[in-house]
Design an enzyme around this catalytic site. Structure first.
Site, PDB file in Angstrom:
ATOM      1  N   GLU A   1      71.083  -9.018  -6.406  1.00 45.02           N
ATOM      2  CA  GLU A   1      71.467  -7.627  -6.566  1.00 45.02           C
ATOM      3  C   GLU A   1      72.229  -7.240  -5.300  1.00 45.02           C
ATOM      4  OE1 GLU A   1      68.277  -4.832  -7.180  1.00 45.02           O
ATOM      5  OE2 GLU A   1      69.698  -3.157  -7.265  1.00 45.02           O
TER       6      GLU A   1
ATOM      7  N   ARG B   1      58.072 -17.586  -3.829  1.00 46.48           N
ATOM      8  CA  ARG B   1      59.113 -17.209  -2.885  1.00 46.48           C
ATOM      9  C   ARG B   1      58.788 -17.713  -1.494  1.00 46.48           C
ATOM     10  NH1 ARG B   1      61.012 -11.874  -2.283  1.00 46.48           N
ATOM     11  NH2 ARG B   1      61.186 -11.719  -4.518  1.00 46.48           N
TER      12      ARG B   1
ATOM     13  N   LYS C   1      64.224  -6.662   1.444  1.00 40.83           N
ATOM     14  CA  LYS C   1      65.537  -6.074   1.727  1.00 40.83           C
ATOM     15  C   LYS C   1      65.415  -4.617   2.140  1.00 40.83           C
ATOM     16  CE  LYS C   1      67.739  -7.753  -1.995  1.00 40.83           C
ATOM     17  NZ  LYS C   1      68.786  -7.947  -2.998  1.00 40.83           N
TER      18      LYS C   1
END
Ligand code: ATP
Ligand code: MG
Length: 554
Positions: free
Chosen positions: A30, A256, A266
């Site tokens: 994104e 992850r 983020k």
């Protein structure tokens, strides 16, 4: 690439001709921030699988949220994936390219009574959703007619309603034990300009919906994501099954990457930038790939790291030293050697004639004679590192002390004869020494005088001033990401700037991004942002050894 469970799945699929012999993966960032080292794991996995199975990997921007996205992020993501060494060929896509398709599929779902417009408030939708232990209940709008739903949905698109007035939901099962299947919202009204589609839309599809459709439209075979999407898989499959696209991608999840002393969210990284704790997304202390690049990390070292940590479903916290070691291994092999004196102190060789100088040859790499040698000028006045001298040596100190002998690398053995200090402050001003003329490196008999210390030096007549930036970990806490207030864990010494350092002249012709070993000090590279041709700035990427777990190491 090393074996991992996803690789095995693909091998099995190919063996049983599940995907008509094709492998197509995608990396779907994104564009709401810069890529970080966690993304590198996903990039290496997706592009690596495509490469190894002779398939293709798409770079797809998941740009479904108009308010948080920006072209600055798109550009940096494109640059970064390329820099890491991967190529998507002609397969660059944007979820926003599929808005029209997503919309058409939504109408078709309405026509099949698989979707409805809900007019409950956000608060009521939450309330009706139930909890993990209690089922949800149906919205009073769930049984709207197809015609009413179509009219309302078209009016939503036309801009008749305000944000939040209506949403489009899938009609699945409000009692499902999986919360994601309790009539998930697939469209919401957002009167916001999109960086690509401008004002063409005021309704935007939700991630779970748009993502599955994008995968199907691109004929992705293996849609690989991180574990938090495991519970979304039934919804992913539902959308694929009902979207009526002749392609059946499957989703697989892996854990992850989490790194010690590093925050990966983020949102929090953006906060670090906005609060001014770092100079930007590419600050060399950031875990972003732009930051690591500027710090001196090579793409190869990051790929090695991703290979070494492997891919599994187990949650883990990887020690950041694993990453640092990958860089050391790479640069130890590949970085030319140079000399810099970070904290210079004057050394006078009293028995060396004034005005005289001679050339000493220093190899560019100790293991590759073919890399050649460079010239270091030896003169009566030199500089050495301040901490290579001790007035009163502690036990085990083998460098320069009054009366001791050390070798000046590539030059002579010297014997320390004294030192001057400032009478008021006690500060060390000058060290005095004599050189032993028979000991010049590379000449016969040079080794007959045995010494334990071997220190680096420069001649001020030749050396040039450079700024040096010594970076340390941004956080003192091993797991800052889970702290309530990460600001308390910031390391106040994460950046130390040295203004008076000297470097050998060869370093003035350095290209940005080229890394060097500064002998005995660590690996450094020219700062690609702040350096000026006549005032270079060098960033230390890593020290030669891990000084955190081994405080005495240097
Ligand atoms: P956001 O919170 O903004 O969704 P994100 O880190 O999930 O952040 P995306 O841009 O959606 O960001 O991520 C793109 C891809 O990278 C996704 O497939 C995601 O699963 C993967 N990814 C993100 N963070 C990590 C990580 N720490 N380790 C491995 N893969 C990751
Ligand atoms: Mg995400």
């Amino acid at each position: 690439m090393a074996a991992n469970f996803i690789r095995q799945i693909i091998e099995e699929d190919l063996k049983h001709n599940q995907t008509s012999g094709r492998v197509a993966t995608r990396f779907p960032p994104e564009p709401n921030g810069y890529l970080h080292i966690g993304h590198a794991k996903s990039i290496c996995l997706n592009f690596g699988l495509a490469r190894d199975f002779e398939g293709q990997c798409h770079l797809r921007f998941d740009d479904t949220n108009p308010t948080k996205e920006d072209t600055e992020y798109v550009d940096s993501i494109i640059d970064t994936v390329r820099w890491l060494g991967f190529d998507w060929g002609s397969h660059l896509y944007y979820a926003s390219d599929y808005f029209e398709r997503c919309y058409a599929i939504a109408e078709s779902l309405i026509n099949r009574e698989l979707a409805y417009v809900d007019s409950l408030s956000a608060e009521h939708i939450r309330e009706y959703r139930g909890t993990l232990t209690s089922p949800g209940k149906n919205s009073p709008f769930r049984e709207r007619s197809i015609a009413d739903n179509l009219t309302l949905f078209r009016a939503m698109r036309a801009g008749t309603y305000q944000d939040g007035e209506h949403v489009l939901r899938l009609k699945i099962d409000m009692a499902s034990p999986n919360m994601n299947l309790r009539d998930p919202i697939i469209y919401r009204i957002r009167h916001a300009a999109h960086w690509r589609t401008g004002n063409a839309w005021c309704i935007y599809p939700m991630y779970d919906y748009a993502h599955a459709i994008s995968d199907a439209l691109e004929s992705i075979t293996h849609s690989i994501c991180t574990l938090e999407f495991e519970d979304h898989r039934p919804l992913y499959d539902w959308v694929i099954q009902h979207a009526d696209i002749p392609s059946e991608p499957h989703q697989y999840e892996f854990s992850r990457l989490n790194l010690t002393f590093t925050m990966m969210s983020k949102r929090k990284l953006l906060d670090l930038v906005n609060q001014g704790h770092v100079s930007g997304w590419d600050d060399p202390r950031m875990p972003t790939l732009a930051g690591l690049k500027r710090r001196g990390y090579s793409p190869g070292s990051i790929r090695t790291f991703c290979e070494r940590i492997g891919v599994s479903k187990a949650e883990s916290l990887i020690d950041v030293t694993v990453l640092e070691d990958c860089l050391r291994e790479d640069l130890n092999l590949n970085a030319p050697r140079r000399v810099a004196v970070l904290h210079p102190v004057k050394l006078i060789i009293d028995n060396y004639p004034e005005g005289m100088s001679e050339v000493c040859l220093a190899p560019n790499h100790p293991h590759y004679p073919e890399w050649g040698k460079r010239e270091l000028l030896f003169t009566r006045e030199l500089v050495i590192e301040r901490d290579d001298f001790m007035q009163q040596p502690v036990k085990g100190f083998f460098r320069l002390t009054p009366g001791s002998e050390v070798r000046l690398r590539y030059a002579y053995v010297i014997r320390c004869t004294g030192f001057d200090v400032d009478p008021h402050t006690g500060e060390l001003l000058t060290i005095h020494a004599e050189y032993l003329p028979e000991t010049k490196s590379g000449t016969p008999g040079a080794d007959t005088v045995k010494v334990k210390g071997n220190i680096h030096w420069l001649s001020p007549s030749q050396a040039l001033k450079a700024e040096i930036r010594l970076f340390d970990r941004l956080f003192k806490d091993p797991n800052p990401g889970v702290l309530e207030n990460y600001e308390q864990a910031l390391n106040p010494d994460s950046l130390i700037v040295l203004k008076d350092s000297l470097v050998e002249p060869q370093l003035f012709n350095t290209q940005a991004g080229q890394s060097f070993q500064f002998e005995r000090l660590g690996y450094f590279c020219l700062d690609e942002v702040d350096s000026q041709p006549h005032s270079p700035i060098f960033n230390r990427a890593v020290s030669l050894r891990d000084t955190w777990n081994n405080p005495k190491g240097k």
